[in-house]
Write a protein that holds these residues in place. Structure first.
Motif, PDB file in Angstrom:
ATOM      1  N   PHE A  17       0.843  -1.201   0.000  1.00 21.59           N
ATOM      2  CA  PHE A  17       0.000   0.000   0.000  1.00 21.59           C
ATOM      3  C   PHE A  17       0.878   1.251   0.000  1.00 21.59           C
ATOM      4  N   ALA A  74       1.104   4.088  -2.704  1.00 23.45           N
ATOM      5  CA  ALA A  74       0.916   5.515  -2.402  1.00 23.45           C
ATOM      6  C   ALA A  74       1.997   6.358  -3.065  1.00 23.45           C
ATOM      7  N   VAL A 123       0.167  11.622   1.322  1.00 21.21           N
ATOM      8  CA  VAL A 123       0.580  11.541   2.723  1.00 21.21           C
ATOM      9  C   VAL A 123      -0.380  10.706   3.561  1.00 21.21           C
ATOM     10  N   PHE A 124      -1.687  10.941   3.390  1.00 23.02           N
ATOM     11  CA  PHE A 124      -2.647  10.228   4.244  1.00 23.02           C
ATOM     12  C   PHE A 124      -2.576   8.710   4.023  1.00 23.02           C
ATOM     13  N   PRO A 125      -2.561   8.240   2.754  1.00 18.40           N
ATOM     14  CA  PRO A 125      -2.383   6.794   2.560  1.00 18.40           C
ATOM     15  C   PRO A 125      -1.085   6.269   3.183  1.00 18.40           C
ATOM     16  N   LEU A 140       0.366   7.458   5.865  1.00 11.78           N
ATOM     17  CA  LEU A 140       0.147   7.365   7.316  1.00 11.78           C
ATOM     18  C   LEU A 140      -0.622   6.080   7.650  1.00 11.78           C
ATOM     19  N   ILE A 141      -1.632   5.782   6.814  1.00  8.10           N
ATOM     20  CA  ILE A 141      -2.420   4.564   7.055  1.00  8.10           C
ATOM     21  C   ILE A 141      -1.515   3.344   6.945  1.00  8.10           C
ATOM     22  N   SER A 167       0.656   2.967   9.999  1.00  5.35           N
ATOM     23  CA  SER A 167      -0.044   2.446  11.190  1.00  5.35           C
ATOM     24  C   SER A 167      -0.343   0.966  11.017  1.00  5.35           C
ATOM     25  N   ALA A 168      -0.754   0.564   9.808  1.00  8.90           N
ATOM     26  CA  ALA A 168      -1.064  -0.845   9.589  1.00  8.90           C
ATOM     27  C   ALA A 168       0.187  -1.701   9.757  1.00  8.90           C
ATOM     28  N   LEU A 174      -5.830  -2.084  13.365  1.00  9.56           N
ATOM     29  CA  LEU A 174      -5.633  -2.647  12.034  1.00  9.56           C
ATOM     30  C   LEU A 174      -6.926  -2.584  11.225  1.00  9.56           C
ATOM     31  N   CYS A 215      -7.405   0.818   9.984  1.00 13.10           N
ATOM     32  CA  CYS A 215      -6.503   1.100   8.859  1.00 13.10           C
ATOM     33  C   CYS A 215      -7.023   0.458   7.585  1.00 13.10           C
ATOM     34  N   MET A 271      -9.526   5.035   0.502  1.00 10.27           N
ATOM     35  CA  MET A 271      -8.631   5.796  -0.370  1.00 10.27           C
ATOM     36  C   MET A 271      -8.804   5.422  -1.839  1.00 10.27           C
ATOM     37  N   ARG A 315      -6.424   6.847  -7.383  1.00 11.32           N
ATOM     38  CA  ARG A 315      -5.552   6.251  -6.377  1.00 11.32           C
ATOM     39  C   ARG A 315      -5.936   4.790  -6.180  1.00 11.32           C
ATOM     40  N   PHE A 316      -4.977   3.904  -6.205  1.00  7.61           N
ATOM     41  CA  PHE A 316      -5.155   2.480  -5.914  1.00  7.61           C
ATOM     42  C   PHE A 316      -6.262   1.824  -6.735  1.00  7.61           C
ATOM     43  N   GLU A 373      -9.441  12.481   5.761  1.00  9.04           N
ATOM     44  CA  GLU A 373      -8.342  12.997   4.959  1.00  9.04           C
ATOM     45  C   GLU A 373      -8.597  14.460   4.589  1.00  9.04           C
ATOM     46  N   LEU A 415      -7.767  16.696   7.436  1.00  8.26           N
ATOM     47  CA  LEU A 415      -6.325  16.860   7.593  1.00  8.26           C
ATOM     48  C   LEU A 415      -5.782  17.829   6.542  1.00  8.26           C
TER      49      LEU A 415
END
Lengths: 146, 507
Positions: free
Chosen positions: A18, A22, A38-40, A42-43, A46-47, B173, B176, B183, B194-195, B449, B452
């Motif tokens: 991930f 990102a 940035v936010f992805p 950060l996720i 944490s994961a 988890l 997350c 996202m 994205r993704f 998001e 932020l």
């Protein structure tokens, strides 16, 4: 190796993937100070942390089902996916009767009750959805309806 | 009085014949859904959302219908707890502790009436609490900027993970995972994908309804296949139902105390009805002391968790409506409903859509009265529902879920995605990873998001802006405290184990 450790490992790899994903996100020159990456990230971080905790401190092993139950669930998966693909081409009545009978049989191994459940549910639900709620369902394959 | 005028407006919306009809249907359906083991508030409401849209209801009507279902499930959950010793839904877990022993002593009818009245007291009083609290909180919410909202979302995830689960790492988890799924799709501000992996179906993002129905309803099907259906033979007989005035009088204090505790538990973000009933039961047990016979059929042990969980259900609506932060799994589902209706919860909701909010609140009062009538004199009707075998119920849940998603999106891809989420939900549940934070993550991800990024635009990239106001600092402290505190308290607060019953150990 306990299930939680394997799960933790999967999480760590997923988090890294991930994070890599990102990094690939295109930004435009008009972006805000943070941008879309940035936010992805950060996720993912944490994961990753959670995954490492799971590897370090796994919980007790869960009660996994026996092999036969896994087989049944795999069949259920196939039934549900085929239902999703066939509900359009086959029409509502046939596909629902087959899928409902399948799920019913997998829960209680009784061919008669399963067949009755399938037939009954497909008819009752069709009437409720089509005439009660006014959804646009096709009873039979569209080709038959002209 | 402003509030009274607003309430009058609400009742004028909610008392139209069609809306009233929807409320009654919702209460009826909800009680059935709550009573059925395996179907609870979150999955019951989830599978009905797509259908509510397919019906073409407007925002107020859809909200009235699904809120009635939600309240109905909170009432219905106790029926199978008392008669089968199987909680009809998770919040009704505590009701089995004393409800089933009472039923075994031949007092099933009394237990049903006491718990029904307790449910009514809990939810009616907490709805009054909602009327008083919500406008207050909405006026405070005006002070919230993006930095505060970011901290608030974090608080919701932290308390949900900290309080409601057994393993912090797994709860974090799960959050997350949900945020990561959120996202997927086009970025809000740059418009870049994205993704998505180049898949066009994914560029709109993943519809949270698909994820919710998959995780809550389809995963239940797998659970049932694994366990070959649960034994749901009625172990106790239900005689004629009379009203046990004496018990009602004796448990009145219990109901009042539990309502207070439950309401507070519900208002806290992330805690919800299960915690409300747990805290109410434990507090009442402590309050009564050694003169009680909790766990052996004490009527107070039935009244406390039922008043507690219904009060929490009302309390959980407060942060959901005023801040857009749900307090529990079911309110997360209700938030999904609001977002799909293009209503953004928050302080502006009270200003821009007073008819929706107050109509909803008025319909809660109506739903409670309807539910009291349905659940005390007519309870025998719902007991029959428990006889529906799993091999009919589960195919039905599956088919309704499919048709709901099919009629909502009309896409095969979404149905396959729903099955994927079902399988994922099953695995997560087996691994003891809570699924509610996943859903909350999917729902709140892009909002979080945005908060932020807006905060960073305001501060021109200075991260210390996130901690720049007293409210934000308070929320950060609460978030970190809420996440860490259970680590230290867990050893001291064990959950009581329900009485075992030989007939139930067969699966």
């Amino acid at each position: 190796m306990s299930s939680d450790r394997i799960f933790g490992l999967v999480v760590v790899m997923g988090a890294l993937a991930f994070f890599a994903g990102a990094l690939q996100i295109q930004t435009s020159f008009l972006s805000d100070p943070v941008g879309p990456r940035v936010f992805p990230m950060l996720i993912a971080a944490s994961a990753l942390l959670c995954g490492l905790v799971l590897i370090a401190k796994p919980d007790a092993e869960p009660e996994w089902p026996a092999l036969a139950a896994w087989g049944n669930m795999a069949i259920a998966l196939v039934v549900l996916v085929s239902y999703a693909l066939l509900i359009g081409p086959m029409g509502f009545l046939t596909s629902t009767a087959l899928a409902a009978a399948g799920v019913s049989y997998l829960i209680e191994k009784n061919a008669r009750t399963a067949a009755l459940t399938g037939l009954g549910l497909s008819l009752v639900l069709f009437v409720i959805f089509k005439y009660g709620l006014g959804l646009g369902l096709f009873a039979f394959p569209r080709a038959w309806m002209g | 009085m402003d509030t009274l005028a607003n309430l009058a407006l609400g009742f004028s919306v909610a008392l139209t014949p069609y809306t009233l009809f929807l409320a009654i249907c919702g209460c009826f359906l909800g009680t059935i859904i709550g009573a059925l083991p395996g179907l609870g508030p979150s999955n019951g409401v989830a599978i009905l959302i797509p259908l509510a849209f397919a019906l073409g209801l407007d925002a107020t009507q859809a909200l009235v219908l699904l809120t009635s279902v939600y309240y109905g499930t909170m009432y219905g959950g106790r029926i199978s707890s008392i008669l089968l010793n199987i909680p009809g839904d998770e919040p009704a877990m505590m009701t089995t502790l004393d409800g089933y022993p009472m039923a075994k002593q031949g007092r099933a009818g009394d237990a049903l009436v006491i718990s029904g009245v307790a449910s009514f007291m809990g939810s009616f009083l907490s709805t009054i609490g909602l009327v008083i609290m919500a406008p207050l909180l909405a006026s405070i919410a005006y002070l919230f900027g993006p930095a505060e909202y970011f901290a608030l979302y974090l608080l919701a995830f932290c308390t949900l993970g900290g309080v409601a689960s057994k393993n912090q790492a797994k709860a974090a988890l799960a959050a997350c995972l949900g945020l990561g799924i959120a996202m997927i799709g086009l970025d809000n501000s740059t418009g870049m994908p994205r993704f998505t992996g180049g898949n066009l179906h994914l560029s709109d993002g993943i519809d949270f309804l698909v994820a919710i129905v998959g995780m809550f309803a389809i995963s239940e099907v797998f659970i049932f296949i694994e366990s070959h259906g649960r034994n749901s033979a009625l172990g106790v007989t239900l005689g004629k139902i009379s009203i046990p005035w004496k018990d009602l009088k004796n448990t009145f204090g219990t109901m009042m105390r539990s309502t207070g505790i439950g309401f507070v538990a519900g208002v806290l973000p992330g805690a919800g009805a299960s915690l409300g009933s747990f805290m109410a039961y434990m507090a009442e047990k402590g309050y009564v002391g050694s003169s009680g016979y909790f766990g052996k059929g004490d009527p107070r042990g039935v009244a406390a968790p039922e008043a507690g969980n219904n009060a929490a259900a009302g309390g959980a609506m407060v942060p959901m409506l005023t801040l857009g932060v749900p307090g529990s799994g079911t309110t997360a589902v209700m938030l999904a409903l609001l977002l799909t209706l293009n209503i953004t919860p928050g302080p502006l909701l009270f200003k821009d859509h007073p008819d929706v909010v107050w109509g909803l609140i008025a319909s809660m009062f109506i739903a409670n009265v309807v539910l009291l009538i349905m659940n005390v004199p007519m309870v025998k009707l719902f007991v029959k529902v428990l006889l529906v075998p799993a091999w009919v119920l589960m195919p039905m849940v599956t088919m309704v879920s499919f048709v709901g998603i099919f009629s909502l999106t009309g896409s095969y891809f979404d149905m396959i995605l729903m099955i994927f989420f079902g399988a994922l939900g099953y695995l997560l549940r087996k691994l003891d990873v809570p699924t509610v934070p996943v859903i909350l993550g999917i729902l709140l991800g892009s909002e979080m998001e945005d908060a932020l990024r807006r905060a960073m635009v305001l501060s021109d990239g200075d991260w210390s802006y996130l901690f720049s106001s007293p409210i934000a600092i308070g929320l950060w402290v609460a978030a970190i405290g809420g996440f860490l505190a259970p680590l230290f308290l867990r050893g001291k607060l064990g959950k009581p184990i329900p009485v075992s019953d030989t007939t139930l150990d067969q699966d």
